[in-house]
Design an enzyme around this catalytic site. Sequence first.
Site, PDB file in Angstrom:
ATOM      1  CG  ASP A 170      -2.771   9.158  14.729  1.00 18.40           C
ATOM      2  OD1 ASP A 170      -2.435   9.969  15.327  1.00 18.40           O
ATOM      3  OD2 ASP A 170      -3.207   9.951  13.668  1.00 18.40           O
ATOM      4  CB  SER A 228      -0.145   1.517   6.946  1.00  9.80           C
ATOM      5  OG  SER A 228       0.402   0.177   7.764  1.00  9.80           O
ATOM      6  CD  GLU A 258       6.343  -4.637   0.320  1.00 11.64           C
ATOM      7  OE1 GLU A 258       6.977  -4.294  -0.382  1.00 11.64           O
ATOM      8  OE2 GLU A 258       5.028  -4.851   0.942  1.00 11.64           O
ATOM      9  CG  HIS A 281       4.091  -1.912  -1.181  1.00 11.37           C
ATOM     10  ND1 HIS A 281       5.009  -2.010  -0.149  1.00 11.37           N
ATOM     11  CD2 HIS A 281       3.794  -0.339  -0.756  1.00 11.37           C
ATOM     12  CE1 HIS A 281       5.354  -0.762   0.060  1.00 11.37           C
ATOM     13  NE2 HIS A 281       4.687  -0.192  -0.240  1.00 11.37           N
ATOM     14  N   GLY A 284      -1.008   2.704  -3.074  1.00 11.42           N
ATOM     15  CA  GLY A 284      -0.440   4.085  -4.172  1.00 11.42           C
ATOM     16  C   GLY A 284      -0.025   4.029  -6.249  1.00 11.42           C
TER      17      GLY A 284
END
Length: 396
Positions: A170, A228, A258, A281, A284
């Site tokens: 990171d 991501s 998309e 997608h 989540g």
Amino acid sequence: MKALLLENIHPSGIKLLTEKGYDVETLPSALGEDDLIAALQGVDLLGIRSNTMLTKRVFESAPQLKAVGAFCIGTNQIALDEATARGVAVFNAPYSNTRSVVELAIGEIIAMARHLTDHNARMHAGEWVKSAKGSHEIRGRSLGIVGYGNIGSQLSVVAESLGMSVYFYDIVDRLALGNARRMGSLEELLATAETISLHVDGRAGNRGLWGDAEFQMMRPRSLFLNLSRGFVVDTEALKRHLDSGHIAGAAIDVFETEPKKNGPYFTSPLRGTPNVILTPHVAGSTEEAQENIGSFVAGKLADYSENGSTVLSVNLPAVAAQGPGARRIMHLHQNVPGVLAKINTILAEHGTNIDGQTLATRGHVGYVVLDIGGEVTDAVVEALTAMPEAIRVEVR
């Protein structure tokens, strides 16, 4: 006050706003720019997900809009600078669907390591091939995480509990959890880990982050995941490395382009590629996550609208305003010296007593919430709004 919620926001968010007295209109999909501008007339609060683009023109055409709720993690679909310049608060859900994304990543790592997609396709075609060739446990294997934020760090913990060795990279100095090891460079990470999972944010600098050079640096027969942002990865380069066998499998949940609505509109060079998991997608998108996101973001919109609280706003200074007293003034302004003194002078000249005052700044923006002991006259509001530094003034 009116709220417009697009893209099938979970009923928990609709219920919360309705119970608080808002006139809530819902639409099942995203809107194009012109249709969105038309729909926003008279709207105070807007709720969106990832497919609605809030451009500068949209904000220019919706002066009444007070706040935007992104019922998702990302806010790269929102022109944040323009929202800030017009005093529109923006909120998102940085934590509510973290577990859902992590569970999908783990499930896909296992599926690719065991070639479950290939087995499934053969079985549906009536072909029985019982073989252990090429199938592996994930226990004892190494996982490299690029981006060690809320999702990356939780993935680290869950993967380690399953027996994986975890490494991460990171650009921000983050604390390693458990036995995870921080790598000093991306090159070091790619030379070490057998599976790479991307969990970076949607900042413009991450566009094209992963291309041919990065795939070449990955270990032969590695697994690759991107849950991501779609624009992070060069899909054509990934396809070439999958076809060559250098990358043994991939799981892709996000795409640079998309479809705006459900239906037979999806195209990708990865379609039909063996041992590739493509999902629309939905990392989540679990019932649990969407319910949590719905109530969380709707609650933030309501708190800002009613109390002026900006805690966890992605673009405004954070003021933890509690329930208002008799009257409350919210003053968003340019962060330059002397503004607070001018505000207090205006209130004093109009005989307006201050019971409480909270100020916070963020970059070039300042935000002060004032509790007033009595009435706030039109003359006070006009004087505060007329300040050259004022961006937006609201009274509750």
